[in-house]
Design a protein around this motif. Structure first.
Motif, short mmCIF file in Angstrom:
data_model
loop_
_atom_site.label_atom_id
_atom_site.label_comp_id
_atom_site.label_asym_id
_atom_site.label_seq_id
_atom_site.Cartn_x
_atom_site.Cartn_y
_atom_site.Cartn_z
N ALA A 191 -0.08 1.03 1.79
CA ALA A 191 0.25 1.96 3.21
C ALA A 191 -0.20 3.24 2.99
CB ALA A 191 1.81 1.70 3.43
N GLY A 192 -0.58 3.98 3.98
CA GLY A 192 -1.16 5.32 3.79
C GLY A 192 -2.30 5.75 3.12
N LEU A 193 -3.09 4.70 2.69
CA LEU A 193 -4.50 4.72 2.07
C LEU A 193 -5.58 5.09 2.93
CD1 LEU A 193 -6.20 4.39 -0.47
CD2 LEU A 193 -6.48 2.04 0.11
N THR A 194 -6.23 5.96 2.89
CA THR A 194 -7.48 6.30 3.69
C THR A 194 -8.79 5.65 3.10
OG1 THR A 194 -6.43 8.15 4.89
CG2 THR A 194 -8.93 8.11 5.09
N VAL A 195 -9.45 5.00 3.85
CA VAL A 195 -10.70 4.26 3.12
C VAL A 195 -11.87 4.80 4.20
CG1 VAL A 195 -9.73 2.42 1.94
CG2 VAL A 195 -10.00 2.14 4.19
N SER A 196 -13.19 4.50 3.86
CA SER A 196 -14.22 4.50 4.81
C SER A 196 -14.82 3.33 5.25
CB SER A 196 -15.34 5.35 4.05
OG SER A 196 -16.48 5.37 4.86
N ASP A 197 -14.83 3.25 6.74
CA ASP A 197 -15.19 1.95 7.14
C ASP A 197 -16.56 1.67 6.74
OD1 ASP A 197 -14.77 -0.14 9.65
OD2 ASP A 197 -16.93 0.53 9.35
N PRO A 198 -16.99 0.47 5.99
CA PRO A 198 -17.97 0.12 5.33
C PRO A 198 -19.15 0.15 6.58
CG PRO A 198 -16.72 -2.01 5.51
CD PRO A 198 -16.04 -0.75 6.05
N MET A 199 -18.97 -0.41 7.76
CA MET A 199 -19.97 -0.22 8.55
C MET A 199 -20.46 1.08 9.44
SD MET A 199 -22.10 -1.99 10.65
CE MET A 199 -22.78 -2.10 12.39
N TYR A 200 -19.30 1.84 9.81
CA TYR A 200 -19.58 2.96 10.57
C TYR A 200 -19.32 4.14 9.73
CZ TYR A 200 -19.10 -0.58 14.40
OH TYR A 200 -19.32 -1.33 15.09
N GLY A 201 -18.83 4.08 8.65
CA GLY A 201 -18.74 5.22 7.91
C GLY A 201 -17.46 6.14 8.26
N TRP A 202 -16.78 5.92 9.21
CA TRP A 202 -15.59 6.84 9.91
C TRP A 202 -14.50 6.59 8.83
CZ3 TRP A 202 -17.26 4.57 14.73
CH2 TRP A 202 -16.76 3.39 14.97
N ASP A 203 -13.39 7.44 8.81
CA ASP A 203 -12.10 7.08 8.22
C ASP A 203 -11.34 5.86 8.75
OD1 ASP A 203 -12.83 8.86 6.20
OD2 ASP A 203 -11.39 10.43 7.10
N ALA A 204 -10.53 5.15 7.85
CA ALA A 204 -9.94 4.09 8.44
C ALA A 204 -8.54 4.07 7.75
CB ALA A 204 -10.43 2.96 8.33
N THR A 205 -7.38 4.36 8.27
CA THR A 205 -6.04 4.37 7.63
C THR A 205 -5.47 3.10 7.46
OG1 THR A 205 -6.01 6.64 8.04
CG2 THR A 205 -3.93 5.61 7.32
N VAL A 206 -4.86 2.64 6.25
CA VAL A 206 -3.75 1.55 6.28
C VAL A 206 -2.60 2.08 6.87
CG1 VAL A 206 -2.85 -0.14 4.88
CG2 VAL A 206 -4.88 0.84 4.17
N LEU A 207 -2.24 1.43 8.10
CA LEU A 207 -0.88 1.73 8.72
C LEU A 207 0.23 0.98 8.08
CD1 LEU A 207 -1.90 1.86 12.47
CD2 LEU A 207 -1.69 3.67 10.94
#
Length: 186
Positions: free
Chosen positions: A66-82
């Motif tokens: 929870a709270g981890l920010t990763v990079s979307d492998p397709m689009y490259g935008w940030d994604a956060t684990v809610l």
């Protein structure tokens, strides 16, 4: 040799030059229409995504937290684990792109193209983005889709569509050769 090329040199003499155009049936054959995928130049992606823990790790290459920010492998935008609910084996991820930003998809420096995020609608949980392609990009851009390579063809801005062609590069193409006979070996 391809059959049309063999036929083109029959009867030529040493020093003779000619230009020939081979149609697809004389060259490498027609495209397989089942390997053509039409897509819209304006598309949407989900704002929220749900995974199992193992599917999250396969997608993002790391364990969920929870709270981890990763990079979307397709689009490259940030994604956060809610949320990461271990009991339910459910990981909820929120994509957090920036409106107006460009993100490179389907490749690296020598492949792929950019998309621009044009909107985020929290009510419908959708991100809208526009592929940055125009008619001049047809047959000019290669993309990588997992382990498959494709070429972008038939970009039609008026219709708002383009095609990912998963056929090999020369299928369905007319080929032009300038042939000079330098020697004949029997």
């Amino acid at each position: 040799m391809i059959s049309g090329f063999d036929a083109a040199v029959v009867g030529m003499k040493i020093g003779e030059t000619k230009t020939v155009t081979l149609t697809p049936d004389e060259a490498y054959g027609d495209m397989d229409p089942t390997k053509l995928v039409t897509f819209q130049l304006t598309e949407t992606a989900p704002l929220l995504r749900t995974f199992t823990a193992s599917a999250f790790k396969a997608e993002y290459g790391t364990n969920a937290e929870a709270g981890l920010t990763v990079s979307d492998p397709m689009y490259g935008w940030d994604a956060t684990v809610l949320e990461y609910d271990e009991q339910a084996d459910r990981v909820t991820v929120k994509n957090v792109p920036t409106i107006g930003a460009l993100y490179h998809i389907y490749g690296t420096d020598d492949a792929g193209w950019d998309v621009m995020v044009t909107g985020i609608d929290s009510n419908s949980d959708l991100i809208t983005f526009q592929h940055q392609l125009d008619e001049g990009d047809s047959d000019m851009i290669k993309g990588l889709d997992g382990s498959s390579t494709f070429f972008v063809i038939d970009v039609d801005a008026d219709a708002g569509t383009a095609v990912r062609n998963y056929n090999t590069e020369l299928l369905g193409k007319s080929l032009v050769f300038t042939i000079t006979i330098v020697s004949i070996v029997e």
